[in-house]
Design an enzyme around this catalytic site. Structure first.
Site, PDB file in Angstrom:
ATOM      1  N   GLY A   1      32.875 -31.143  38.791  1.00 27.56           N
ATOM      2  CA  GLY A   1      33.532 -29.622  38.186  1.00 27.56           C
ATOM      3  C   GLY A   1      33.367 -28.512  39.232  1.00 27.56           C
ATOM      4  O   GLY A   1      33.925 -27.912  39.470  1.00 27.56           O
ATOM      5  N   LYS A   2      31.850 -28.654  39.656  1.00 23.31           N
ATOM      6  CA  LYS A   2      31.681 -27.394  40.782  1.00 23.31           C
ATOM      7  C   LYS A   2      32.430 -27.747  41.908  1.00 23.31           C
ATOM      8  O   LYS A   2      33.071 -26.729  42.767  1.00 23.31           O
ATOM      9  CB  LYS A   2      30.246 -27.458  41.240  1.00 23.31           C
ATOM     10  CG  LYS A   2      29.752 -26.171  41.808  1.00 23.31           C
ATOM     11  CD  LYS A   2      28.184 -26.273  41.691  1.00 23.31           C
ATOM     12  CE  LYS A   2      27.630 -25.824  40.412  1.00 23.31           C
ATOM     13  NZ  LYS A   2      26.203 -25.589  40.415  1.00 23.31           N
TER      14      LYS A   2
ATOM     15  N   ASP B   1      22.811 -21.348  43.142  1.00 24.18           N
ATOM     16  CA  ASP B   1      21.649 -21.483  42.250  1.00 24.18           C
ATOM     17  C   ASP B   1      22.090 -20.395  41.423  1.00 24.18           C
ATOM     18  O   ASP B   1      22.264 -19.098  41.655  1.00 24.18           O
ATOM     19  CB  ASP B   1      20.434 -21.445  42.709  1.00 24.18           C
ATOM     20  CG  ASP B   1      19.456 -21.936  41.933  1.00 24.18           C
ATOM     21  OD1 ASP B   1      19.495 -23.263  41.453  1.00 24.18           O
ATOM     22  OD2 ASP B   1      18.700 -21.202  41.479  1.00 24.18           O
ATOM     23  N   SER B   2      22.063 -20.693  40.066  1.00 25.35           N
ATOM     24  CA  SER B   2      22.535 -19.508  39.186  1.00 25.35           C
ATOM     25  C   SER B   2      21.680 -19.751  37.645  1.00 25.35           C
ATOM     26  O   SER B   2      21.331 -20.751  37.365  1.00 25.35           O
ATOM     27  CB  SER B   2      23.950 -19.373  38.828  1.00 25.35           C
ATOM     28  OG  SER B   2      24.497 -20.698  38.420  1.00 25.35           O
TER      29      SER B   2
ATOM     30  N   HIS C   1      30.995 -22.888  29.655  1.00 31.06           N
ATOM     31  CA  HIS C   1      30.012 -24.046  29.629  1.00 31.06           C
ATOM     32  C   HIS C   1      28.429 -23.435  29.519  1.00 31.06           C
ATOM     33  O   HIS C   1      28.416 -22.036  29.657  1.00 31.06           O
ATOM     34  CB  HIS C   1      30.164 -24.862  30.830  1.00 31.06           C
ATOM     35  CG  HIS C   1      29.943 -24.197  32.128  1.00 31.06           C
ATOM     36  ND1 HIS C   1      28.835 -23.584  32.838  1.00 31.06           N
ATOM     37  CD2 HIS C   1      30.827 -23.702  32.823  1.00 31.06           C
ATOM     38  CE1 HIS C   1      29.041 -23.163  33.833  1.00 31.06           C
ATOM     39  NE2 HIS C   1      30.467 -23.062  34.010  1.00 31.06           N
TER      40      HIS C   1
ATOM     41  N   ASP D   1      27.642 -19.631  28.240  1.00 37.59           N
ATOM     42  CA  ASP D   1      28.673 -18.655  27.985  1.00 37.59           C
ATOM     43  C   ASP D   1      28.974 -18.304  26.581  1.00 37.59           C
ATOM     44  O   ASP D   1      29.354 -17.064  26.384  1.00 37.59           O
ATOM     45  CB  ASP D   1      29.995 -19.403  28.548  1.00 37.59           C
ATOM     46  CG  ASP D   1      30.033 -19.408  29.835  1.00 37.59           C
ATOM     47  OD1 ASP D   1      29.259 -18.854  30.581  1.00 37.59           O
ATOM     48  OD2 ASP D   1      30.817 -19.951  30.615  1.00 37.59           O
TER      49      ASP D   1
ATOM     50  N   LYS E   1      37.311 -14.938  33.002  1.00 39.28           N
ATOM     51  CA  LYS E   1      35.939 -14.886  33.343  1.00 39.28           C
ATOM     52  C   LYS E   1      35.720 -15.232  34.836  1.00 39.28           C
ATOM     53  O   LYS E   1      34.825 -14.205  35.338  1.00 39.28           O
ATOM     54  CB  LYS E   1      35.370 -16.364  32.672  1.00 39.28           C
ATOM     55  CG  LYS E   1      33.874 -16.511  33.216  1.00 39.28           C
ATOM     56  CD  LYS E   1      33.257 -17.867  32.693  1.00 39.28           C
ATOM     57  CE  LYS E   1      31.811 -18.226  33.613  1.00 39.28           C
ATOM     58  NZ  LYS E   1      31.556 -19.428  32.999  1.00 39.28           N
TER      59      LYS E   1
ATOM     60  N   ARG F   1      29.593 -15.478  39.712  1.00 39.90           N
ATOM     61  CA  ARG F   1      29.649 -16.568  40.832  1.00 39.90           C
ATOM     62  C   ARG F   1      30.841 -16.072  41.553  1.00 39.90           C
ATOM     63  O   ARG F   1      30.933 -16.133  42.785  1.00 39.90           O
ATOM     64  CB  ARG F   1      30.179 -17.896  40.020  1.00 39.90           C
ATOM     65  CG  ARG F   1      30.437 -18.937  41.057  1.00 39.90           C
ATOM     66  CD  ARG F   1      30.516 -20.382  40.831  1.00 39.90           C
ATOM     67  NE  ARG F   1      29.272 -20.817  40.441  1.00 39.90           N
ATOM     68  CZ  ARG F   1      28.815 -21.154  39.471  1.00 39.90           C
ATOM     69  NH1 ARG F   1      29.505 -21.052  38.331  1.00 39.90           N
ATOM     70  NH2 ARG F   1      27.554 -21.736  38.883  1.00 39.90           N
TER      71      ARG F   1
END
Length: 200
Positions: free
Chosen positions: A21-22, A78-79, A158, A161, A181, A187
């Site tokens: 997904g990323k 990284d989050s 996800h 959220d 979003k 991001r």
């Protein structure tokens, strides 16, 4: 950062992630820049242990490992969610709070229990890191402030959220479309800083 970094328009760029997904998300973000994005997973690269104590430290660790292993530029992120009443937790441990089963419902309940009657202020942080095989690395941070909703709301997005309400909004991230979003997220803000420095 005033000067563009050496990321040519015809570059191959490794996304330091095994998350499909990323990969799709970053491929979309980089569409139109002439950059081919391949994931660390596609290359069979191992995922390094995230042993740093900051978002930027973990992002740099992942990007450098992928850049050196693939001998190509690499981008990592990284989050996480930081909650004022929890002294910034879960922070860099946001994914780990959900456990191996990725039970974010349980993680969100842990946050609510921890807040109690304390401040509901919170913020999301994302750090992107661009690294090169020679060991150089550059980090770009994005942040969005907001509050924690008393109960999860919405079915989009996800992770955390459903409990995060961005400042100036009444809806949680999970009540917004992806497009809504992605215009305001941590991001998106980190990517805009990266884009301005590296893709012009």
């Amino acid at each position: 950062m005033s000067t563009a970094l050496p990321l040519a328009r015809d570059s191959r760029l490794v996304l330091a992630s095994h998350n499909k997904g990323k990969l799709a998300e970053f491929s979309t973000l980089l569409n139109g820049y002439g950059i081919t994005v391949i994931s660390a997973g596609e290359l069979g690269l191992p995922e390094p242990d995230e042993t740093a104590t900051t978002f930027s430290g973990n992002a740099e660790l992942k990007a450098l490992a992928a850049a050196k292993a693939a001998n190509l530029p690499a981008l990592s992120d990284d989050s996480g969610l930081c909650v004022a009443a929890l002294d910034g937790a879960p922070g860099i441990y946001s994914a780990r709070w959900a456990g191996p089963e990725k039970d974010f419902a349980d993680a969100m309940q842990r946050i609510e229990t921890g807040i109690g009657s304390g401040s509901r202020d919170a913020w999301f942080i994302c750090v992107l890191c661009l690294a090169f095989p020679d060991g150089t690395a550059h980090c770009f941070e994005g942040r969005i402030d907001g509050t924690i909703a008393p109960t999860p709301r919405g079915n989009e997005g996800h992770g955390y959220d459903p409990v995060f309400i961005p400042a100036g909004e009444t809806r949680t991230f999970a009540e917004m479309s992806d497009a809504e979003k992605n215009r305001i997220s941590h991001r998106a803000r980190a990517f805009e800083t990266f884009r301005a420095a590296c893709l012009n």
